[in-house]
Design an enzyme around this catalytic site. Structure first.
Site, PDB file in Angstrom:
ATOM      1  N   GLY A 199       3.977  -0.061  -7.428  1.00 11.34           N
ATOM      2  CA  GLY A 199       2.729   0.696  -7.403  1.00 11.34           C
ATOM      3  C   GLY A 199       2.963   2.157  -7.723  1.00 11.34           C
ATOM      4  N   ARG A 200       1.864   2.848  -8.008  1.00 10.26           N
ATOM      5  CA  ARG A 200       1.931   4.278  -8.309  1.00 10.26           C
ATOM      6  C   ARG A 200       0.997   5.028  -7.367  1.00 10.26           C
ATOM      7  NH1 ARG A 200       4.412   4.797 -13.344  1.00 10.26           N
ATOM      8  NH2 ARG A 200       4.372   2.904 -14.616  1.00 10.26           N
ATOM      9  N   SER A 205       0.005   9.323  -5.746  1.00  7.40           N
ATOM     10  CA  SER A 205      -0.172  10.701  -6.170  1.00  7.40           C
ATOM     11  C   SER A 205       1.143  11.460  -6.226  1.00  7.40           C
ATOM     12  CB  SER A 205      -1.119  11.404  -5.204  1.00  7.40           C
ATOM     13  OG  SER A 205      -0.630  11.292  -3.874  1.00  7.40           O
ATOM     14  N   ALA A 206       2.118  11.046  -5.425  1.00 11.42           N
ATOM     15  CA  ALA A 206       3.381  11.793  -5.363  1.00 11.42           C
ATOM     16  C   ALA A 206       4.502  11.136  -6.153  1.00 11.42           C
ATOM     17  CB  ALA A 206       3.819  11.968  -3.912  1.00 11.42           C
ATOM     18  N   GLY A 207       4.311   9.894  -6.556  1.00 12.98           N
ATOM     19  CA  GLY A 207       5.391   9.233  -7.284  1.00 12.98           C
ATOM     20  C   GLY A 207       5.136   7.754  -7.471  1.00 12.98           C
ATOM     21  N   VAL A 264       6.469   3.709  -6.643  1.00 12.69           N
ATOM     22  CA  VAL A 264       7.205   2.853  -5.720  1.00 12.69           C
ATOM     23  C   VAL A 264       7.809   1.684  -6.492  1.00 12.69           C
ATOM     24  CG1 VAL A 264       7.077   1.439  -3.636  1.00 12.69           C
ATOM     25  CG2 VAL A 264       5.667   3.493  -3.826  1.00 12.69           C
ATOM     26  N   LYS A 301      10.682   4.927  -3.203  1.00 14.03           N
ATOM     27  CA  LYS A 301       9.623   5.819  -3.681  1.00 14.03           C
ATOM     28  C   LYS A 301      10.281   6.950  -4.457  1.00 14.03           C
ATOM     29  CE  LYS A 301       5.258   7.911  -2.829  1.00 14.03           C
ATOM     30  NZ  LYS A 301       4.001   7.692  -2.136  1.00 14.03           N
ATOM     31  N   ASP A 342      -1.377  12.732   6.060  1.00 13.10           N
ATOM     32  CA  ASP A 342      -2.097  12.074   4.960  1.00 13.10           C
ATOM     33  C   ASP A 342      -2.400  10.623   5.323  1.00 13.10           C
ATOM     34  OD1 ASP A 342      -3.365  12.122   2.493  1.00 13.10           O
ATOM     35  OD2 ASP A 342      -1.588  11.484   1.395  1.00 13.10           O
TER      36      ASP A 342
END
Length: 415
Positions: free
Chosen positions: A16-17, A19-21, A23, A36, A130
């Site tokens: 998966g993708r 906001s920070a990078g 996986v 990640k 978050d």
């Protein structure tokens, strides 16, 4: 294509993708792992890399059944990665996208699990910052809990803090996902454990209702609602659960429960919620977001059959790109000034209501009010005109000739 991450790990495929990078499904010395890999622009920031290394001990020390454990932190050339336990399942956002909302018993069980994880993190001095459905993983191989819920684990600890470096944000920016930001963050105060409670209560509201209490429209409007507006009651849930939600969504951080208290209170409510069906409520502004509509009374509405054009998100920082509307994105915005936060209508921002009914104080509501005033004014003019015509007819015309007069009440003429 497989790629090496440091000397001990191999990333095989993207899971998966965010906001920070990105996986990846990976392999390490002890078997399968989730890796990640942070964005390249983050990895090239030396200040962030130093902060990353400093956080290593705290993140590696977080061990709890409802936390996705960080096994290792890798700094290797341009690669900056968190190596985590692999959870066989999906995230809570995916389940919400599929089912829209959960039955109250299952929703409360999931949130109680996350609250347990937060209690352990807060006891260790770690604030997540978050909490949102994207960061809650459901272990599909674990035993089923109340309401058929799968065990929930909170992931991405430390990522928001890593991104929120002083050089990137200073004291004038906000890092987070607007729908879940606590009021004190919007007002520029440092994030404490209570911000996670507020975000988790927002997640619970979303699991029950299918939408967040203050979300929708321009990010600036969302931030203002967090500070100025009150949450609307959800019909169909027990008062005990609603009061718990209200307490954890309190504007004052000190009024909210601690994570351990929240978990205990939620589990006490589970028997009361057994067998309850998902709520049947209409999402406010489901077809039209009044906050982003033109105030032109002639603008098309969702009920007119004409396509409704939505304005794009407007950046709060002059010259910046508009914030991504995806709730998986950390939004970097300047802290709104007090007059901006006070500029919105007081009351409830997103109240469930009858389909097609505009929200009080919205642009659509004001346009409808203007149309009503115009209609009333036109009717008044027509009424006055009708009265004038009737008077004209009754007096025989307007040419000055009064015609035969009624002399029954007149004095007799002089001889």
């Amino acid at each position: 294509m497989a790629r090496k991450i440091g000397s001990r790990y191999t990333a095989h495929q993207i899971l998966g993708r965010g906001s920070a990078g990105t996986v990846w499904l990976g392999e390490g010395p002890d078997g399968p792992v989730a890796i990640k890999l942070l964005r390249e622009d983050l990895a090239s920031d030396q200040e962030l890399v130093s902060r990353f290394v400093q956080e290593r001990t705290a993140l590696l020390g977080l061990e709890h059944p409802h936390i996705v454990s960080v096994r290792d932190l890798v700094v290797d050339g341009n690669d900056l990665a968190l190596v985590m336990d692999l959870v066989r399942g999906t995230d809570l956002r995916t389940r919400l996208d599929r089912e829209r909302r959960l039955a109250p018993e299952a929703a409360v069980a999931v949130v109680a699990d996350v609250a347990d994880g937060l209690a352990a993190a807060h006891a260790a001095g770690v604030v997540h910052r978050d909490v949102k459905p994207e960061n809650v993983l459901l272990d599909m191989q674990g035993p089923l809990g109340p309401g058929g819920s799968h065990p929930a684990l909170l992931t991405d600890f430390g990522v928001a803090k890593l991104i929120d470096t002083p050089r990137r944000t200073r004291a004038t920016k906000i890092i987070g996902t607007p729908d879940y930001l606590a009021p004190e963050i919007v007002e520029g105060l440092p994030p404490r454990a209570a911000v996670d409670i507020y975000a988790l209560a927002t997640v619970l509201y979303e699991l029950l209702a299918g939408f967040t209490p203050f979300g929708g429209g321009h990010p600036g409007a969302v931030l203002r609602r967090h500070v100025t507006e009150t949450v609307v009651p959800l019909p169909g849930i027990p008062d005990e659960l609603w009061q718990l939600l209200v307490q954890c969504l309190a504007k004052a951080p000190a009024s909210r429960l601690r994570a351990s208290e929240l978990s205990a209170r939620l589990r006490e409510l589970l028997p009361l919620l057994a067998g309850m069906a998902p709520l049947d409520v209409d999402e406010p502004d489901a077809e039209q977001d009044e906050d982003t509509q033109s105030e032109d009374p002639a603008a098309p509405s969702a009920s007119s059959g004409e396509p409704v054009r939505r304005r794009g998100a407007v950046p709060l920082v002059p010259g910046a790109k508009p914030a991504d509307s995806n709730r998986d994105t950390h939004t970097s915005m300047r802290v709104p000034a007090p007059d901006e936060l006070a500029g919105g209508a007081r009351g409830t921002a997103r109240a469930p209501r009858a389909a097609g009914a505009p929200r009080p104080g919205s642009a659509r509501n004001r346009a409808a009010a203007r149309r009503r005033r115009i209609a009333l004014g036109t009717g008044a003019v027509a009424l006055v005109a009708a009265i004038g015509v009737g008077t004209w007819l009754a007096t025989g015309g307007d040419d000055g000739d009064t015609g035969p007069q009624d002399t029954r009440n007149s004095a007799p003429a002089s001889p």
